[in-house]
Design a protein around this motif. Structure first.
Motif, mmCIF file in Angstrom:
data_model
loop_
_atom_site.group_PDB
_atom_site.id
_atom_site.type_symbol
_atom_site.label_atom_id
_atom_site.label_comp_id
_atom_site.label_asym_id
_atom_site.label_seq_id
_atom_site.Cartn_x
_atom_site.Cartn_y
_atom_site.Cartn_z
ATOM 1 N N LEU A 136 51.006 -83.420 62.974
ATOM 2 C CA LEU A 136 52.110 -83.045 62.109
ATOM 3 C C LEU A 136 51.906 -83.603 60.699
ATOM 4 C CD1 LEU A 136 54.789 -81.549 61.956
ATOM 5 C CD2 LEU A 136 55.911 -83.654 62.678
ATOM 6 N N TYR A 137 51.411 -84.824 60.610
ATOM 7 C CA TYR A 137 51.230 -85.411 59.283
ATOM 8 C C TYR A 137 50.231 -84.610 58.454
ATOM 9 C CZ TYR A 137 46.636 -87.647 60.082
ATOM 10 O OH TYR A 137 45.310 -87.883 60.300
ATOM 11 N N VAL A 138 49.303 -83.935 59.114
ATOM 12 C CA VAL A 138 48.302 -83.117 58.426
ATOM 13 C C VAL A 138 48.960 -81.921 57.744
ATOM 14 C CG1 VAL A 138 46.392 -81.524 58.902
ATOM 15 C CG2 VAL A 138 46.355 -83.806 59.865
ATOM 16 N N LEU A 139 50.016 -81.390 58.365
ATOM 17 C CA LEU A 139 50.723 -80.246 57.792
ATOM 18 C C LEU A 139 51.695 -80.666 56.702
ATOM 19 C CD1 LEU A 139 51.479 -78.254 61.057
ATOM 20 C CD2 LEU A 139 49.631 -77.867 59.411
ATOM 21 N N GLU A 140 52.106 -81.920 56.724
ATOM 22 C CA GLU A 140 53.099 -82.400 55.765
ATOM 23 C C GLU A 140 52.493 -83.091 54.549
ATOM 24 O OE1 GLU A 140 55.474 -84.852 58.307
ATOM 25 O OE2 GLU A 140 56.649 -83.150 59.064
ATOM 26 N N ASN A 141 51.232 -83.509 54.648
ATOM 27 C CA ASN A 141 50.601 -84.255 53.554
ATOM 28 C C ASN A 141 49.195 -83.733 53.303
ATOM 29 O OD1 ASN A 141 52.708 -86.407 53.360
ATOM 30 N ND2 ASN A 141 52.039 -86.782 55.446
ATOM 31 N N PRO A 142 48.853 -83.503 52.030
ATOM 32 C CA PRO A 142 47.492 -83.050 51.736
ATOM 33 C C PRO A 142 46.483 -84.169 52.020
ATOM 34 C CG PRO A 142 48.645 -83.561 49.707
ATOM 35 C CD PRO A 142 49.645 -83.689 50.825
ATOM 36 N N ILE A 143 45.246 -83.781 52.181
ATOM 37 C CA ILE A 143 44.190 -84.776 52.355
ATOM 38 C C ILE A 143 44.120 -85.586 51.061
ATOM 39 C CG2 ILE A 143 41.712 -85.140 52.707
ATOM 40 C CD1 ILE A 143 41.654 -82.467 54.205
ATOM 41 N N PRO A 144 44.158 -86.902 51.152
ATOM 42 C CA PRO A 144 44.100 -87.711 49.924
ATOM 43 C C PRO A 144 42.718 -87.596 49.281
ATOM 44 C CG PRO A 144 44.045 -89.117 51.874
ATOM 45 C CD PRO A 144 44.243 -87.717 52.360
ATOM 46 N N MET A 160 45.449 -67.004 64.668
ATOM 47 C CA MET A 160 45.874 -65.992 63.697
ATOM 48 C C MET A 160 45.235 -64.643 63.975
ATOM 49 S SD MET A 160 45.607 -67.768 60.004
ATOM 50 C CE MET A 160 46.653 -69.104 59.539
ATOM 51 N N GLU A 161 45.900 -63.618 63.469
ATOM 52 C CA GLU A 161 45.308 -62.287 63.475
ATOM 53 C C GLU A 161 44.126 -62.303 62.510
ATOM 54 O OE1 GLU A 161 48.254 -59.369 62.539
ATOM 55 O OE2 GLU A 161 49.527 -59.962 64.225
ATOM 56 N N SER A 162 43.177 -61.419 62.742
ATOM 57 C CA SER A 162 41.928 -61.434 61.970
ATOM 58 C C SER A 162 42.149 -61.270 60.461
ATOM 59 C CB SER A 162 40.958 -60.379 62.491
ATOM 60 O OG SER A 162 41.533 -59.092 62.407
ATOM 61 N N GLU A 163 43.135 -60.482 60.063
ATOM 62 C CA GLU A 163 43.395 -60.293 58.625
ATOM 63 C C GLU A 163 43.802 -61.608 57.959
ATOM 64 O OE1 GLU A 163 42.862 -57.571 56.647
ATOM 65 O OE2 GLU A 163 41.899 -56.820 58.469
ATOM 66 N N LEU A 164 44.649 -62.375 58.634
ATOM 67 C CA LEU A 164 45.052 -63.671 58.091
ATOM 68 C C LEU A 164 43.890 -64.662 58.142
ATOM 69 C CD1 LEU A 164 48.687 -64.295 59.407
ATOM 70 C CD2 LEU A 164 47.969 -63.955 57.051
ATOM 71 N N GLN A 165 43.098 -64.611 59.193
ATOM 72 C CA GLN A 165 41.934 -65.503 59.298
ATOM 73 C C GLN A 165 41.036 -65.358 58.084
ATOM 74 O OE1 GLN A 165 40.039 -64.439 62.980
ATOM 75 N NE2 GLN A 165 41.101 -66.024 64.142
ATOM 76 N N LYS A 166 40.770 -64.119 57.714
ATOM 77 C CA LYS A 166 39.896 -63.866 56.548
ATOM 78 C C LYS A 166 40.487 -64.471 55.284
ATOM 79 C CE LYS A 166 38.164 -59.585 58.502
ATOM 80 N NZ LYS A 166 38.321 -58.131 58.487
ATOM 81 N N TYR A 176 47.027 -78.155 55.375
ATOM 82 C CA TYR A 176 48.197 -78.407 54.532
ATOM 83 C C TYR A 176 48.462 -77.240 53.589
ATOM 84 C CZ TYR A 176 51.074 -80.360 50.798
ATOM 85 O OH TYR A 176 52.052 -80.566 49.864
ATOM 86 N N GLU A 177 47.433 -76.787 52.921
ATOM 87 C CA GLU A 177 47.575 -75.678 51.975
ATOM 88 C C GLU A 177 47.885 -74.378 52.719
ATOM 89 O OE1 GLU A 177 48.215 -74.124 48.428
ATOM 90 O OE2 GLU A 177 47.745 -76.237 48.734
ATOM 91 N N MET A 178 47.292 -74.226 53.889
ATOM 92 C CA MET A 178 47.521 -73.024 54.694
ATOM 93 C C MET A 178 48.986 -72.908 55.086
ATOM 94 S SD MET A 178 45.634 -71.867 58.255
ATOM 95 C CE MET A 178 44.087 -72.570 57.760
ATOM 96 N N ILE A 179 49.563 -74.003 55.560
ATOM 97 C CA ILE A 179 50.959 -73.951 55.994
ATOM 98 C C ILE A 179 51.884 -73.695 54.804
ATOM 99 C CG2 ILE A 179 51.657 -76.391 55.909
ATOM 100 C CD1 ILE A 179 52.368 -74.104 58.839
ATOM 101 N N LYS A 180 51.545 -74.242 53.644
ATOM 102 C CA LYS A 180 52.334 -73.977 52.431
ATOM 103 C C LYS A 180 52.313 -72.493 52.091
ATOM 104 C CE LYS A 180 51.608 -75.981 48.532
ATOM 105 N NZ LYS A 180 51.095 -76.774 47.427
ATOM 106 N N GLN A 181 51.135 -71.908 52.118
ATOM 107 C CA GLN A 181 51.002 -70.489 51.774
ATOM 108 C C GLN A 181 51.673 -69.587 52.816
ATOM 109 O OE1 GLN A 181 46.984 -69.321 50.700
ATOM 110 N NE2 GLN A 181 46.654 -71.247 49.599
ATOM 111 N N LEU A 182 51.555 -69.956 54.083
ATOM 112 C CA LEU A 182 52.196 -69.164 55.136
ATOM 113 C C LEU A 182 53.717 -69.197 55.001
ATOM 114 C CD1 LEU A 182 49.963 -70.123 58.175
ATOM 115 C CD2 LEU A 182 50.211 -67.829 57.186
ATOM 116 N N LYS A 183 54.255 -70.364 54.674
ATOM 117 C CA LYS A 183 55.700 -70.466 54.480
ATOM 118 C C LYS A 183 56.143 -69.568 53.332
ATOM 119 C CE LYS A 183 56.559 -75.122 56.275
ATOM 120 N NZ LYS A 183 56.899 -76.513 55.921
ATOM 121 N N GLU A 184 55.395 -69.573 52.248
ATOM 122 C CA GLU A 184 55.733 -68.721 51.107
ATOM 123 C C GLU A 184 55.666 -67.245 51.488
ATOM 124 O OE1 GLU A 184 53.142 -69.785 47.882
ATOM 125 O OE2 GLU A 184 53.939 -71.821 47.768
#
Length: 158
Positions: A1-9, A42-48, A56-64
């Motif tokens: 969970l911390y990986v999704l909430e905090n970027p890699i330092p 994920m579906e292949s279109e999202l995987q690409k 972290y960045e992935m979850i941010k973009q998916l939420k948007e």
């Protein structure tokens, strides 16, 4: 969970304490594991689209991407719930289950309906055949779960 909430330092300097280096390595490794898991589901279109993106960045973009969709679904569910009125001659059981489905969907969308409001909405949506039941229910200030209310309504015969 911390990986999704905090970027890699940022990578620590070569002369940084071992604790900092270990924490960085652990975060990076955990992020890689979570990223792989996310991509695998994920579906292949999202995987690409997310091949080169860490968790972290992935979850941010998916939420948007999906926030607007969830907002629209919440609106449509609320609209359907607000217009839900029992049709004379139809099953009270089917009607209550339909409304309960809307309440459950709103909860999944992060907009739960309080128990008291759900009860009031169900009672207000019933046909006039249930006026006496509603009056008795309110006069006795009954505290029943939606399932208990459902059971009570099924026992009322016309």
């Amino acid at each position: 969970l911390y990986v999704l909430e905090n970027p890699i330092p940022n990578q620590p300097a070569n002369n940084a304490p071992r604790v900092e280096k270990d924490a960085y390595s652990k975060h990076k490794d955990d992020s890689n594991d979570v990223t792989c898991l996310m991509l695998a589901t994920m579906e292949s279109e999202l995987q690409k689209q997310f091949e080169e993106v860490e968790a972290y960045e992935m979850i941010k973009q998916l939420k948007e991407m999906f926030q607007e969709q969830a907002r629209q679904e919440r609106y449509l569910t609320t609209k359907a719930l607000n217009s839900c009125k029992m049709t004379p001659g139809t099953s009270v059981s089917a009607h209550v289950l339909k409304m309960k489905g809307y309440f459950d969907q709103l909860e999944k969308l992060g907009a739960p309906v309080s128990h008291d409001l759900a009860t009031d909405m169900i009672l207000a949506s019933l046909t006039s055949d249930y006026d006496q039941f509603v009056m008795n229910f309110n006069m006795h200030n009954m505290e029943k779960s939606i399932n208990e209310l459902h059971g009570m309504l099924k026992k009322v015969y016309f």
